[in-house]
Design a protein around this motif. Sequence first.
Motif, PDB file in Angstrom:
ATOM      1  N   ALA A  34       0.829  -1.204   0.000  1.00  0.00           N
ATOM      2  CA  ALA A  34       0.000   0.000   0.000  1.00  0.00           C
ATOM      3  C   ALA A  34       0.863   1.252   0.000  1.00  0.00           C
ATOM      4  O   ALA A  34       1.786   1.383   0.811  1.00  0.00           O
ATOM      5  N   THR A  38       1.492   4.098  -6.437  1.00  0.00           N
ATOM      6  CA  THR A  38       1.110   2.790  -6.957  1.00  0.00           C
ATOM      7  C   THR A  38       1.775   2.485  -8.298  1.00  0.00           C
ATOM      8  O   THR A  38       2.125   1.337  -8.561  1.00  0.00           O
ATOM      9  N   ALA A  58      -2.231  -1.465  -3.477  1.00  0.00           N
ATOM     10  CA  ALA A  58      -3.381  -0.674  -3.051  1.00  0.00           C
ATOM     11  C   ALA A  58      -2.941   0.757  -2.782  1.00  0.00           C
ATOM     12  O   ALA A  58      -1.798   1.007  -2.371  1.00  0.00           O
ATOM     13  N   TYR A  59      -3.855   1.690  -3.005  1.00  0.00           N
ATOM     14  CA  TYR A  59      -3.543   3.097  -2.745  1.00  0.00           C
ATOM     15  C   TYR A  59      -3.750   3.401  -1.268  1.00  0.00           C
ATOM     16  O   TYR A  59      -4.791   3.103  -0.688  1.00  0.00           O
ATOM     17  N   PHE A  60      -2.737   4.017  -0.659  1.00  0.00           N
ATOM     18  CA  PHE A  60      -2.821   4.423   0.746  1.00  0.00           C
ATOM     19  C   PHE A  60      -2.034   5.703   0.940  1.00  0.00           C
ATOM     20  O   PHE A  60      -0.877   5.799   0.548  1.00  0.00           O
ATOM     21  N   PHE A  71     -10.106   2.448   3.961  1.00  0.00           N
ATOM     22  CA  PHE A  71      -9.019   1.674   3.375  1.00  0.00           C
ATOM     23  C   PHE A  71      -8.918   0.308   4.042  1.00  0.00           C
ATOM     24  O   PHE A  71      -8.861  -0.726   3.377  1.00  0.00           O
TER      25      PHE A  71
END
Length: 242
Positions: A34, A38, A58-60, A71
């Motif tokens: 994350a 990305t 995953a985008y975080f 999230f």
Amino acid sequence: MFDKKTVLILGANSDVAKEMIILYIQQGYNVVAASRSTTALQDFLRAHNIGGDSVQVAYFDATAFATHRSFYESLPTKPAIVVYAAGFLKNNEEALLDWEGAYQMMNVHYCGAVSILNIIVMDTNNKALERVIGLSSLSGVRGRKSNFIYGSTKSAFTQYLAGMRQYLFDRGIRVHVVVAGYIRSKMTAGLELPESLMLEPLFIARAAVGVRRAFIIVPGFKWKMIYHILRLLPEQLVARLP
């Protein structure tokens, strides 16, 4: 994909975190990597022929606190291991003049960590959770005039993890902090640092992935010595350090 244990790496585009992705996959884990970056992560995975069901990107955003709960709840499976590796650096002189830069370090290293890790560890329905690992720094051991703003954010993070370790003890969840010295990475690129003290990201990653019981992990013999000296050094001598 999720029949094996899952590792969630937050801030997965750091040089150490990317090495940890490879090591955890080699050990048979699934990884959720994350990060805000990305695209860079996808490029890294392609360059190392990593794909398939073993890793998910995953985008975080560590500083987007309002998104952290959604999230976490969106994860297809809850993690057995959580690694917080997000980092941001402004040199001390810049941070003294640039509040936004100083505030970003506080948010990335401490506030963001507290926000997302609180959500994760308070999910008592996740019976799989067994380990939390934070990547900190020797800069947080003692306040020094050359880096006390960055160091204070790392010190706060380390103390947070120390308390979390005690809080989670009865649940059998282990908490660890990697207190690292100088790492050859994109964050330190361009800084004038002693070559004899530089550590490779893979060396740090192996120490983090291989942790068993100790709370504080200081990779490298030289840095272990420096860590213990810093802790014991009288304040009048610390004040003379650069």
